[in-house]
Design a protein around this motif. Structure first.
Motif, PDB file in Angstrom:
ATOM      1  N   PRO A 510       0.780  -1.236   0.000  1.00  0.00           N
ATOM      2  CA  PRO A 510       0.000   0.000   0.000  1.00  0.00           C
ATOM      3  C   PRO A 510       0.812   1.288   0.000  1.00  0.00           C
ATOM      4  N   ARG A 511       2.134   1.223   0.137  1.00  0.00           N
ATOM      5  CA  ARG A 511       2.932   2.437   0.291  1.00  0.00           C
ATOM      6  C   ARG A 511       3.657   2.801  -1.005  1.00  0.00           C
ATOM      7  N   ALA A 512       3.669   4.100  -1.315  1.00  0.00           N
ATOM      8  CA  ALA A 512       4.412   4.604  -2.476  1.00  0.00           C
ATOM      9  C   ALA A 512       5.902   4.581  -2.148  1.00  0.00           C
ATOM     10  N   LEU A 513       6.685   3.930  -2.993  1.00  0.00           N
ATOM     11  CA  LEU A 513       8.118   3.782  -2.738  1.00  0.00           C
ATOM     12  C   LEU A 513       8.955   4.274  -3.914  1.00  0.00           C
ATOM     13  N   GLY A 514       8.425   5.249  -4.654  1.00  0.00           N
ATOM     14  CA  GLY A 514       9.234   5.910  -5.658  1.00  0.00           C
ATOM     15  C   GLY A 514       9.079   5.420  -7.077  1.00  0.00           C
ATOM     16  N   HIS A 515       8.140   4.516  -7.324  1.00  0.00           N
ATOM     17  CA  HIS A 515       7.829   4.133  -8.704  1.00  0.00           C
ATOM     18  C   HIS A 515       6.466   4.650  -9.151  1.00  0.00           C
ATOM     19  N   ARG A 516       5.568   4.884  -8.192  1.00  0.00           N
ATOM     20  CA  ARG A 516       4.236   5.432  -8.471  1.00  0.00           C
ATOM     21  C   ARG A 516       3.933   6.456  -7.381  1.00  0.00           C
ATOM     22  N   SER A 517       4.412   7.675  -7.566  1.00  0.00           N
ATOM     23  CA  SER A 517       4.351   8.662  -6.492  1.00  0.00           C
ATOM     24  C   SER A 517       3.840  10.012  -6.979  1.00  0.00           C
ATOM     25  N   ILE A 518       3.230  10.748  -6.055  1.00  0.00           N
ATOM     26  CA  ILE A 518       3.009  12.187  -6.198  1.00  0.00           C
ATOM     27  C   ILE A 518       4.004  12.856  -5.264  1.00  0.00           C
ATOM     28  N   LEU A 519       4.772  13.813  -5.806  1.00  0.00           N
ATOM     29  CA  LEU A 519       5.874  14.418  -5.068  1.00  0.00           C
ATOM     30  C   LEU A 519       5.689  15.933  -4.979  1.00  0.00           C
ATOM     31  N   ALA A 520       6.174  16.494  -3.870  1.00  0.00           N
ATOM     32  CA  ALA A 520       6.116  17.945  -3.689  1.00  0.00           C
ATOM     33  C   ALA A 520       7.274  18.371  -2.802  1.00  0.00           C
ATOM     34  N   ASP A 521       7.508  19.680  -2.748  1.00  0.00           N
ATOM     35  CA  ASP A 521       8.582  20.272  -1.944  1.00  0.00           C
ATOM     36  C   ASP A 521       8.165  20.234  -0.475  1.00  0.00           C
ATOM     37  N   PRO A 522       8.922  19.548   0.405  1.00  0.00           N
ATOM     38  CA  PRO A 522       8.529  19.437   1.812  1.00  0.00           C
ATOM     39  C   PRO A 522       8.771  20.713   2.612  1.00  0.00           C
ATOM     40  N   ARG A 523       9.477  21.670   2.034  1.00  0.00           N
ATOM     41  CA  ARG A 523       9.784  22.912   2.753  1.00  0.00           C
ATOM     42  C   ARG A 523       8.585  23.845   2.810  1.00  0.00           C
ATOM     43  N   LYS A 524       7.598  23.628   1.960  1.00  0.00           N
ATOM     44  CA  LYS A 524       6.439  24.503   1.868  1.00  0.00           C
ATOM     45  C   LYS A 524       5.282  23.887   2.648  1.00  0.00           C
ATOM     46  N   VAL A 525       4.930  24.478   3.786  1.00  0.00           N
ATOM     47  CA  VAL A 525       3.897  23.901   4.630  1.00  0.00           C
ATOM     48  C   VAL A 525       2.563  23.808   3.908  1.00  0.00           C
ATOM     49  N   GLU A 526       2.306  24.730   2.977  1.00  0.00           N
ATOM     50  CA  GLU A 526       1.036  24.711   2.262  1.00  0.00           C
ATOM     51  C   GLU A 526       0.880  23.497   1.358  1.00  0.00           C
ATOM     52  N   ASN A 527       1.995  22.797   1.065  1.00  0.00           N
ATOM     53  CA  ASN A 527       1.893  21.618   0.205  1.00  0.00           C
ATOM     54  C   ASN A 527       1.149  20.466   0.886  1.00  0.00           C
ATOM     55  N   TRP A 528       1.119  20.473   2.215  1.00  0.00           N
ATOM     56  CA  TRP A 528       0.324  19.475   2.944  1.00  0.00           C
ATOM     57  C   TRP A 528      -1.140  19.575   2.500  1.00  0.00           C
ATOM     58  N   GLN A 529      -1.713  20.767   2.613  1.00  0.00           N
ATOM     59  CA  GLN A 529      -3.106  20.950   2.221  1.00  0.00           C
ATOM     60  C   GLN A 529      -3.283  20.814   0.707  1.00  0.00           C
ATOM     61  N   ARG A 530      -2.332  21.344  -0.024  1.00  0.00           N
ATOM     62  CA  ARG A 530      -2.443  21.353  -1.490  1.00  0.00           C
ATOM     63  C   ARG A 530      -2.547  19.937  -2.051  1.00  0.00           C
ATOM     64  N   VAL A 531      -1.676  19.028  -1.599  1.00  0.00           N
ATOM     65  CA  VAL A 531      -1.692  17.672  -2.133  1.00  0.00           C
ATOM     66  C   VAL A 531      -2.898  16.893  -1.605  1.00  0.00           C
ATOM     67  N   ASN A 532      -3.295  17.142  -0.366  1.00  0.00           N
ATOM     68  CA  ASN A 532      -4.516  16.507   0.127  1.00  0.00           C
ATOM     69  C   ASN A 532      -5.721  16.912  -0.716  1.00  0.00           C
ATOM     70  N   GLU A 533      -5.762  18.165  -1.147  1.00  0.00           N
ATOM     71  CA  GLU A 533      -6.871  18.617  -1.997  1.00  0.00           C
ATOM     72  C   GLU A 533      -6.793  17.982  -3.384  1.00  0.00           C
ATOM     73  N   ILE A 534      -5.578  17.821  -3.915  1.00  0.00           N
ATOM     74  CA  ILE A 534      -5.423  17.146  -5.210  1.00  0.00           C
ATOM     75  C   ILE A 534      -5.956  15.725  -5.142  1.00  0.00           C
ATOM     76  N   LYS A 535      -5.695  15.044  -4.012  1.00  0.00           N
ATOM     77  CA  LYS A 535      -6.111  13.647  -3.860  1.00  0.00           C
ATOM     78  C   LYS A 535      -7.495  13.506  -3.233  1.00  0.00           C
ATOM     79  N   HIS A 536      -8.132  14.648  -2.903  1.00  0.00           N
ATOM     80  CA  HIS A 536      -9.446  14.629  -2.257  1.00  0.00           C
ATOM     81  C   HIS A 536      -9.406  13.832  -0.958  1.00  0.00           C
ATOM     82  N   ARG A 537      -8.330  14.038  -0.192  1.00  0.00           N
ATOM     83  CA  ARG A 537      -8.199  13.401   1.111  1.00  0.00           C
ATOM     84  C   ARG A 537      -8.568  14.405   2.197  1.00  0.00           C
ATOM     85  N   ALA A 538      -8.890  13.882   3.376  1.00  0.00           N
ATOM     86  CA  ALA A 538      -9.118  14.754   4.523  1.00  0.00           C
ATOM     87  C   ALA A 538      -7.863  15.580   4.786  1.00  0.00           C
TER      88      ALA A 538
END
Length: 657
Positions: A510-538
């Motif tokens: 079940p875990r993404a290990l670098g062959h099927r991943s969505i990636l973002a810059d971890p330095r930007k705190v807003e990317n937490w919400q941004r990627v959750n919205e892309i994936k329609h996650r809570a």
């Protein structure tokens, strides 16, 4: 002589695999082909697609190993691809203690084994159970009247010494002191069948569910010897998990541990908090938002402890349900009523971090964590006496997807040699069944330890044509370039673009290990919400980092020195990566080395550009979907979301403005 074993799981997370001399050739998770998450059942078309996708000739199959989810019938579609029948192939002379027991019972294998499956003791399974077994395959096969042959799953076992029913505190005091008298236990977890594969009859076996977990734990660890623990959502008697010994190519099941906390986690997350698909994983993240105010140490025990409490008329367990999970849920309900707590947002996805939900999650997780911690703390002397001082411990079963639990075992309890496979849940049991038969039953030696390597990238082969066909999507307004993808992807991340990353064969589990991943810059705190919205996650759900292995200990503490499969929690020691830092300052990191190929190159380029040796990493899939399998799946997802850039092999794909 080469031995090819076809492994098949007919339960949820169904799969087909081929194991050759103990090496996994490929594994096809049905969900990746059908696009139905945790897909149940198996069709002839799925079996056929596995052989075609991996350029395999069915004529190479020497043996078939079959398993399923516990108490879940094996449903074999009528036709020419696969058939099973109870009995022995002329070439199969291996011992089966279960077969001996059934023969002396006077019952047929169907009659004897059906006693452990609800609804099927006196005939075929109910329409409801049959429908569940074949749902999501296709419209025709969802019809309960479709022609199938059903076989009961082997939930029964036979051991030479019997098993001890002992409470958790005394469990290891009653364990056998030596392994020599228990060697024949390895023959008590399968029943022989005759399999017909594409018209050829070959020997086969139905393999016990817990045996498959034991096999993935030990045989994939790289250790020659290990103490084995399995733990999953099974309940009643021996179904929650087992203790065993791996001695070279042999696995000796020793005794059930009777833990019920896997089922507790499932029931609370799915039915109380109503967290939907993959509910247990979601509750693991939610627990950090709450306080364990409903925790009571009386629930730290196993099924034998709870039975004794009921028999002694303990107030909490008096007249209680036979399973601890129902008693604990009732206990929480009573406390909530006594405290007069507001339950209006209970199970409300828009208010999941409210105290009522978060505290239920935290309380349940603490019962789970304390119970597993007690098991591993108590087993230390047994491990040393049974194998040798400092014996490695290997573990499998869905409960070991719990990163905080694995870190507790490895870091806090000091089990330095501790291994969990990335597909420790039921996505790995087809492989486990094939490995159990290969090594334990057919006595094939373990592959040389110098070449044994745990490879999670086992999905169907992606052909050159599938990659080249990406260009056909240009008519959808996509711009497609061929270039050095690792360097350009690092540049995109540095410019704060969210990218989808598709390389090679998909990772199993079940875990993404670098062959099927969505990636973002971890330095930007807003990317937490941004990627959750892309994936329609809570929006409260956390994300994980992938970090260059040489930098792991610079950013993370309280965990192992490497974490190849994202199975351990760490404490974040720097404040420069807020997008991957959970509310309790934890993070489940993946360490990435040169063997990860293009993913390692991407991280290296990103570090050179930014000074940050990690990226935010989550699985490449949409809401309620499994991880994508093919380039076509990836492009479709890209078109349906706000992902900025898609990389497929050596192609960079963007949307025309």
């Amino acid at each position: 002589m080469t031995i090819n074993v076809l492994g098949i799981n007919f339960g949820h997370d169904s799969a087909v695999t081929l194991v050759r001399d103990g090496n996994i050739v490929a594994c096809q998770l049905s969900e990746r082909v059908t696009r139905g998450k945790h897909f149940s059942g198996l069709s002839n078309a799925l079996i056929e697609s596995f052989f075609q996708s991996n350029d395999l000739d069915p004529a190479v199959v020497d043996f078939v190993a079959v398993t399923s989810t516990q108490s879940f019938p094996i449903m074999v579609e009528d036709g020419d691809i696969l058939a099973l029948e109870f009995g022995r192939h002329p070439e199969d002379d291996r011992i089966s203690l279960c077969e001996d027991k059934i023969r002396h019972s006077g019952k047929s294998p169907h009659e004897f084994m059906s006693l452990n499956i609800a609804d099927v003791a006196d005939g075929p399974p109910s329409k409801e159970r049959l429908h569940n077994a074949v749902r999501n395959i296709n419209a025709v096969q969802q019809d309960p009247s479709a022609k199938r042959t059903w076989f009961p799953m082997l939930d029964y076992y036979e051991t030479v010494q019997g098993t001890q029913e002992t409470g958790l505190a005394d469990l290891f005091d009653t364990m056998p002191e030596g392994s020599g008298d228990l060697l024949d236990n390895r023959f008590g977890f399968h029943i022989p069948v005759v399999a017909t594969v594409f018209g050829r009859k070959v020997p086969g076996a139905i393999v016990h569910h817990q045996a498959t977990h034991m096999a993935t734990a030990h045989y994939l660890s790289g250790y020659d010897d290990s103490a084995i623990v399995t733990l999953d959502g099974g309940v009643s008697a021996q179904k929650g998990g087992w203790l065993g010994l791996g001695l070279g190519n042999k696995i000796i099941p020793v005794n059930p541990h009777f833990l019920e906390v896997g089922k507790l986690y499932e029931r609370v997350s799915a039915h109380v908090l109503k967290l939907g698909l993959s509910s247990a994983g979601k509750m693991m993240g939610l627990a950090s938002y709450g306080e364990p105010r409903f925790y009571d140490p009386i629930f730290v025990g196993n099924g034998i402890d709870f039975r004794d409490l009921r028999e002694r008329q303990h107030p909490t367990f008096k007249d209680g349900h036979p399973h601890m999970s129902f008693v604990f849920i009732r206990h929480m309900s009573r406390m909530i009523g006594h405290l007069g707590l507001d339950v209006s947002s209970l199970g409300d996805p828009n208010h999941m971090t409210d105290a009522i939900n978060a505290d239920i999650a935290a309380s349940t997780h603490k019962v789970f964590a304390e119970t597993v911690r007690t098991l591993f703390a108590n087993m230390r002397d047994w491990v040393s006496s049974e194998v040798y001082d400092g014996a490695p411990v290997t573990a499998a079963g869905g409960c070991f997807l719990s990163c905080p639990t694995n870190s507790e075992i490895q870091h806090s309890l000091g089990y330095e040699k501790y291994f969990v496979p990335p597909y420790c849940d039921d996505s790995g049991i087809a492989i486990g069944a094939a490995l159990w038969v290969t090594h334990n039953l057919l006595d094939v030696p373990l592959p040389n330890s110098s070449v044994r390597r745990m490879d999670p990238y086992l999905g169907n082969k992606i052909s050159d044509k599938q990659i080249e066909d990406v260009s056909k999507w240009s008519h959808q307004g996509l711009k497609i370039e061929r270039l050095d993808v690792a360097q350009q992807a690092a540049q995109d991340l540095a410019e704060n673009r969210v990218i989808a990353w598709f390389q090679g064969r998909s990772e199993l589990g079940p875990r993404a290990l670098g062959h099927r991943s969505i990636l973002a810059d971890p330095r930007k705190v807003e990317n937490w919400q941004r990627v959750n919205e892309i994936k329609h996650r809570a929006l409260w759900r956390p994300f994980a980092p992938a970090i260059l292995e040489d930098h792991l200990e610079t950013y993370f503490s309280h965990g192992p020195s490497r974490s190849d499969f994202m199975l351990f929690n760490y404490q974040v020691t720097a404040d420069t990566a807020p997008a991957i830092t959970h509310v309790d300052q934890s993070s489940r990191a993946q360490s990435v080395g040169p063997s990860c190929g293009a993913f390692f190159d991407l991280l290296t380029h990103f570090y050179d550009l930014t000074g940050m040796p990690m990226v935010m990493n989550t699985s490449l899939n949409g809401p309620g979907e499994p991880i994508v399998e093919t380039p076509e799946d990836a492009v479709r997802l890209f078109l349906a979301t706000d992902i900025d850039v898609l990389y497929v092999a050596n192609h960079r794909i963007t949307k025309s403005v």
